[in-house]
Design an enzyme around this catalytic site. Structure first.
Site: not given
Ligand SMILES: CC(C)(COP(=O)([O-])OP(=O)([O-])OC[C@H]1O[C@@H](n2cnc3c(N)ncnc32)[C@H](O)[C@@H]1OP(=O)([O-])[O-])[C@@H](O)C(=O)NCCC(=O)NCCSC(=O)C[C@@](C)(O)CC(=O)[O-]
Ligand SMILES: NC(=O)C1=CN([C@@H]2O[C@H](COP(=O)(O)OP(=O)(O)OC[C@H]3O[C@@H](n4cnc5c(N)ncnc54)[C@H](OP(=O)(O)O)[C@@H]3O)[C@@H](O)[C@H]2O)C=CC1
Length: 426
Positions: A83, A261, A277, A376
């Site tokens: 997006e 969202k 995930d 946007h």
């Molecule tokens: C789009 C902006 C940022 C423009 O905003 P602006 O003020 O015209 O931008 P600017 O040129 O003054 O830049 C300000 C800063 O924005 C960043 N920036 C600005 N342009 C760029 C670019 N091209 N590439 C990378 N970064 C950019 C960048 O950090 C920049 O500062 P800098 O770091 O450069 O000093 C502003 O209008 C904005 O934040 N709009 C909101 C847009 C948005 O939220 N998009 C998300 C998708 S839509 C969404 O979330 C769904 C929604 C809307 O339905 C959620 C809801 O309903 O709540």
């Molecule tokens: N509804 C859901 O959300 C579901 C999600 N999943 C999937 O399950 C996956 C995640 O499950 P997860 O159990 O994390 O996966 P893994 O089993 O791949 O990893 C967890 C394992 O990592 C090991 N491990 C090593 N270092 C660490 C540490 N520092 N801390 C904890 N564990 C460690 C342990 O195994 P050991 O003790 O044997 O070394 C632990 O059981 C995701 O890919 C997800 O998409 C699956 C089913 C349902």
């Protein structure tokens, strides 16, 4: 963490130069993020070990959000999304938050819960109490399934038992509450649930049925807070309108769905980039977005603080891991984790939550002022220009005209492209 997350002009660099620039800003050896180069990312062989019947790889744009400061440290944030304007918006909000020190975060212990459903218990209240009496036995049986997790300091912390009344009768539902440390934990807790199910059924006096984690991971919460400067935003009237926008989202499920969202635009992009995930995180988020009266509501809050600034807060389940799942096997996810510089799943969860709050604020601020379309759509215009066949060299001129004409539409882009090409031929 990074040396700095302020990289002005990053947007104006070619892709490869951007990679060099972020490696330098992050203080990373460029080899650590070499996998960001599509030629060195996930190959079919590795993919064929991740899922079934692999026939290809879907590339998703991977951007880097700048300007983030989280708990006093600069962070460059990898975001995988299709997006437009999401990365720009997050960067923009992070820039505004820097004025008052960026984002502060915190989180609970990484507790995931597995459910064991027990059917046909004639005395469910007593069945519940019998299971609680057997707490120690159930914990020991569950922990025996993953000694290594217990060695890491994880393991079952408690057992809870709920009675769920349904159209088909009352179920006794046991919850294993497991500290999964740096894992997302689904596989770990599912294994434990399957291991204790038979014994739990015997104790409760019924038949065990479902043994599975819950994605309503409300014992694994992360929080983010930030102050957004009133003067930077344009003054008190803008602050008041942002508060009105947030209040509508809190009170109206129709607005809350879109508000949330917007939050997930940021959260899911980092969850995907780090090989976690996204469906689990999204299910947890939306199941958490429930008001006291049971109505779907917004996940974040925006208030006016004593200084007249906007203070934003976000708290939600954040079940992400640094081990397990795809995180360790996907080279791009590994590079994304390296860029973030996180050492624990909790650190990752908190940065993701801060990004969600930033994303949400940027959208709400735009909506409460000029509207979403200028910002946007001016970034979406690049997609429109490409869609109608503009070459990379032609895109900037087409975009400039689309934005200047304030008509970011494919039919208008086609017209502009034809005019530009006719002019270049004459
Ligand atoms: C789009 C902006 C940022 C423009 O905003 P602006 O003020 O015209 O931008 P600017 O040129 O003054 O830049 C300000 C800063 O924005 C960043 N920036 C600005 N342009 C760029 C670019 N091209 N590439 C990378 N970064 C950019 C960048 O950090 C920049 O500062 P800098 O770091 O450069 O000093 C502003 O209008 C904005 O934040 N709009 C909101 C847009 C948005 O939220 N998009 C998300 C998708 S839509 C969404 O979330 C769904 C929604 C809307 O339905 C959620 C809801 O309903 O709540
Ligand atoms: N509804 C859901 O959300 C579901 C999600 N999943 C999937 O399950 C996956 C995640 O499950 P997860 O159990 O994390 O996966 P893994 O089993 O791949 O990893 C967890 C394992 O990592 C090991 N491990 C090593 N270092 C660490 C540490 N520092 N801390 C904890 N564990 C460690 C342990 O195994 P050991 O003790 O044997 O070394 C632990 O059981 C995701 O890919 C997800 O998409 C699956 C089913 C349902």
């Amino acid at each position: 963490m990074a040396r700095t997350s302020r990289i002005q002009g990053l947007r104006d660099l070619p892709v490869e130069a951007r990679r060099k620039s972020i490696a330098e800003a992050a203080g990373l050896d460029p080899a650590r993020i070499a996998a960001f180069d599509p030629a060195r990312g996930l190959d079919a062989g590795a993919a064929d070990h991740m899922i079934e019947n692999v026939v290809g790889i879907l590339g998703v744009p991977l951007g880097v959000a700048t300007n983030f400061v989280v708990n006093g440290a600069d962070v460059l944030v990898p975001m995988a999304t299709e997006e437009a304007s999401v990365v720009a918006a997050a960067s923009n909000a992070a820039k505004i938050a820097r004025v008052h020190g960026g984002f502060r975060t915190s989180s609970t212990a990484p507790i995931m819960q597995a459910q064991v459903q027990i059917v046909g218990v004639s005395d469910p209240e007593a069945g519940r109490v019998r299971l609680l009496e057997a707490r120690a036995e159930l914990i020991e049986l569950a922990n025996a399934q993953d000694e290594k997790l217990v060695e890491f300091g994880g393991g079952v912390r408690d057992v809870a038992v709920r009675l769920v009344h349904s159209r088909a009768g009352t179920y006794v539902v046991a919850h294993l509450q497991v500290d999964v440390r740096d894992a997302m934990g689904a596989n770990a807790v599912n294994t434990m649930a399957e291991a204790v199910a038979a014994r739990a059924g015997e104790i409760a006096g019924g038949r065990p049925l479902l043994r599975i984690l819950t994605n309503k991971a409300d014992l694994r919460l992360s929080r983010a807070r930030a102050v957004f400067d009133a003067e930077t935003l344009g003054g008190p009237a803008v602050v008041d309108d942002i508060v009105h926008a947030a209040a509508l989202a809190e009170a109206d499920p129709y607005r809350a769905a879109t508000h949330n969202k917007g939050i997930m635009n940021g959260i899911s992009a980092v969850v995907l980039a780090t090989g976690n995930d996204t469906r689990a995180v999204e299910a947890g988020a939306h199941s958490h977005a429930v008001a006291e009266n049971g109505r779907y509501t917004s996940l974040s809050r925006f208030e006016k603080d004593a200084d007249g600034n906007v203070v934003g807060t976000l708290e939600l389940p954040m079940p992400v891991g640094l081990v397990g799942g795809a995180t360790r096997v996907h080279p791009v996810a590994q590079a994304a984790v390296a860029l973030l510089g996180v050492r624990t799943a909790a650190e990752l969860a908190e940065i993701i939550t801060a990004v969600g709050l930033a994303q949400n604020f940027a959208a709400v601020r735009a909506l409460a002022t000029e509207g979403i379309q200028r910002g946007h759509m001016s970034l979406h215009a690049r997609n429109i220009a490409t869609t109608v066949g503009a070459t990379p060299a032609e895109v900037p001129a087409v975009v400039a005209r689309l934005v200047a004409d304030r008509k970011v539409r494919a039919d208008h882009a086609e017209k502009i492209l034809a005019e530009l090409r006719a002019k270049s031929r004459s």
